[in-house]
Design a protein around this motif. Structure first.
Motif, PDB file in Angstrom:
ATOM      1  N   SER A 216       0.840  -1.205   0.000  1.00 19.24           N
ATOM      2  CA  SER A 216       0.000   0.000   0.000  1.00 19.24           C
ATOM      3  C   SER A 216       0.869   1.246   0.000  1.00 19.24           C
ATOM      4  O   SER A 216       0.568   2.219  -0.708  1.00 19.24           O
ATOM      5  CB  SER A 216      -0.899   0.027   1.239  1.00 19.24           C
TER       6      SER A 216
ATOM      7  N   ASP B 201      -5.950  -0.513  -4.639  1.00 24.43           N
ATOM      8  CA  ASP B 201      -5.338  -1.063  -3.432  1.00 24.43           C
ATOM      9  C   ASP B 201      -6.294  -2.035  -2.753  1.00 24.43           C
ATOM     10  O   ASP B 201      -7.162  -1.635  -1.988  1.00 24.43           O
ATOM     11  CB  ASP B 201      -4.945   0.060  -2.457  1.00 24.43           C
ATOM     12  N   GLU B 202      -6.122  -3.301  -3.022  1.00 19.14           N
ATOM     13  CA  GLU B 202      -6.987  -4.342  -2.447  1.00 19.14           C
ATOM     14  C   GLU B 202      -8.451  -3.956  -2.548  1.00 19.14           C
ATOM     15  O   GLU B 202      -9.173  -3.915  -1.545  1.00 19.14           O
ATOM     16  CB  GLU B 202      -6.607  -4.595  -0.983  1.00 19.14           C
TER      17      GLU B 202
HETATM   18 MG   LIG Z   1      -2.196  -2.753   2.194  1.00 15.01          MG
END
Ligand SMILES: [Mg+2]
Ligand SMILES: Nc1ncnc2c1ncn2[C@@H]1O[C@H](COP(=O)(O)OP(=O)(O)O)[C@@H](O)[C@H]1O
Lengths: 257, 235
Positions: free
Chosen positions: A45, A170-171
């Motif tokens: 991240s 991001d995810e």
């Molecule tokens: Mg992360």
């Protein structure tokens, strides 16, 4: 014509004395889909957030379409950083929709405020993208009236409406109930098929393999291994990569220490 | 029950009511003007306190402590009698003939606005701090600058979340306009005092005064409750 959409050189990032990124180099070419995988806490991240300067690197450089966020020797300019960010769409794990606005208003807001489009033009564009993510029927709903999967699709439409040149995810599906993951992955896959340049962090290995042009495996602040998806998953070279892949594919074999 | 028999509400109502209506209007005006000023001051102080400048923060904290540590009545008297004098003294350095006063109403509005602004600033500040960081990040990622994100994404949510508390302060301010009597604003209390001292109908006058305040504050509290319900429906 610049071929590299994103260019990262010797990127370091520390929080206090804690070094999270320890010298990252990589390039994203126009139209390329890069998938970043790696254990939790490895800095995925943080790396993604450095790509649009939500985190300011401690050292090293990030270029988007040949433009530095901060020219070497130059001072940080918020205006310049903000204007470069409009070329980069970002989708967050927790959606981050604006709760006081309807889905439509969420997608319109930045177009009018930042892109300086007229209200009508922004509305047309918003309707187009909400339609594209399959939410034509839900435009007037508030985020609190939408499921997680719907909220994430609005968030994708909001980013797309700015017509960015790159999308960062991001995810994007990690906060969703399992039955809602598919509808979001489908939208991302369509986007990939249309040729959007993308950098994705995900734990969906099958999706990574199908969509990615290149897989980057991160561990402990380093890029440990990268390669073409098939090669990468069939034939990982690094021991840590092997361990990670087998852990993700067969979590039941992992023994707690 | 002599006391009760001697009460003369009829007379008091007839004589005082028309007069009170004028006072009521002044109180409402002072509250509206004072509260708008208080919100502006509250937002500005909150932003100052959230800025990175240590100096600005220090100055604001001292100012807040002074305002919150002294009675509103004293501040109003200061605003009416002392502040114009200070302004006059300073300006007279350049322009010896300079004269300056505040009208009672203006002094009252400024005093109420600044005092309540200090309290509201804490409400706004904690409301801003309680907005999810993801909101700012989403805005920044879309190309907003920090300032744009504060003003068009974070602040509207913070203000909206503060409305219930603002409502309490608004009702309090209406009652505090009675203090304006001390700086000769001809609002409800002053008019009541004048009438009561002329007629000795003290109980009647102050009962009517209490009713007059209720006439404004009760509906207002109801309006705030409805507004709160509407605002908090989403998110
Ligand atoms: Mg992360
Ligand atoms: N703002 C921050 N301040 C301090 N530490 C942080 C911050 N953001 C991330 N970290 C730390 O950096 C490390 C990597 O985090 P992250 O990039 O989120 O990893 P990943 O996404 O791979 O799980 C974690 O140990 C995390 O605690």
């Amino acid at each position: 014509m610049v071929n590299a959409m994103i260019e990262v050189k010797q990127l370091h990032k520390s929080f206090g004395s804690n070094e999270i990124l320890k010298g990252i180099d990589f390039e994203v070419k126009k139209g390329e889909k890069i998938v970043i995988i790696g254990p939790s806490g490895s800095g995925k991240s943080t790396l993604l957030r450095c790509l649009n300067y939500l985190e300011r690197p401690t050292s090293g450089s990030v270029k988007v379409e040949g433009q530095y966020f901060v020219e070497p020797q130059n001072k940080f300019s918020e205006k310049h950083v903000a204007s470069l960010r409009t070329e980069i769409g970002m989708v967050f794990q927790r959606f981050n929709l604006f709760p006081t606005m309807t889905a439509l208003e969420n997608v319109i807001a930045a177009q009018v405020k930042i892109r300086k489009r007229s209200k009508e033009e922004a509305r047309k564009t918003a309707e187009h993208y909400l339609n594209k993510v399959g939410l034509a029927e839900r435009m007037d709903h508030y985020p609190s009236q939408l499921s997680g999967g719907q909220q994430q699709r609005v968030a994708i439409a909001r980013a797309l409406a700015m017509e960015p040149k790159v999308m960062l995810f991001d995810e994007a599906t990690s906060a969703l109930d399992p039955e809602l993951v598919g509808e979001v992955l489908k939208v991302i896959r369509e986007l990939a098929d249309e040729g959007m340049t993308m950098v994705l962090v995900t734990h969906e290995m099958k999706f990574a393999e199908e969509v990615g042009d290149r897989i980057i495996f991160m561990d402990n602040g380093f890029i440990v291994e990268e390669g073409h998806p098939k090669e990468f998953f069939r034939n990982p070279k690094n021991e840590r990569t092997k361990a990670f892949i087998s852990q993700v594919e067969h979590p039941e074999n992992m023994v707690a220490h | 029950m002599d006391v009760l028999n001697n009460l003369d509400f009829a007379t008091a109502f007839r004589a005082l009511l028309p007069d009170l209506l004028g006072g009521l209007w002044i109180s409402v005006e002072a509250t509206v003007a004072g509260f708008i000023l208080a919100v502006v001051i509250g937002v500005l102080i909150a932003l100052g306190r959230l800025s990175k400048s240590k100096l600005l923060n220090g100055i604001l904290v001292v100012f807040l402590e002074i305002v919150r540590g002294t009675p509103l009545l004293v501040q109003l008297v200061y605003m009416y009698y002392v502040v114009p004098l200070l302004i006059m003294l300073v300006v007279q350095f350049w322009q010896p003939s300079f004269q300056f006063t505040f009208s009672p109403f203006l002094a009252g509005m400024l005093g109420l606005g600044i005092n309540y602004g200090c309290y509201l600033s804490e409400v706004v500040r904690s409301a801003i701090l309680s907005i999810d960081k993801g909101q700012t990040e989403a805005a920044l990622a879309l190309g907003y600058t920090n300032r744009q994100s504060m003003w068009s994404i974070v602040m509207p949510q913070a203000i909206r979340n503060s409305v219930p508390v603002f409502g309490n302060y608004l009702v309090m301010m209406i009652k505090d306009t009675s203090l304006l009597a001390f700086i000769t604003v001809s609002e409800l209390l002053l008019r009541t005092q004048t009438y009561a001292s002329q007629t000795f109908l003290t109980i009647e006058s102050y009962t009517i005064l209490a009713l007059a305040y209720l006439v404004i504050s009760l509906p207002l509290a109801q309006i705030m409750r409805l507004l709160e319900k509407r605002l908090l429906k989403h998110g």
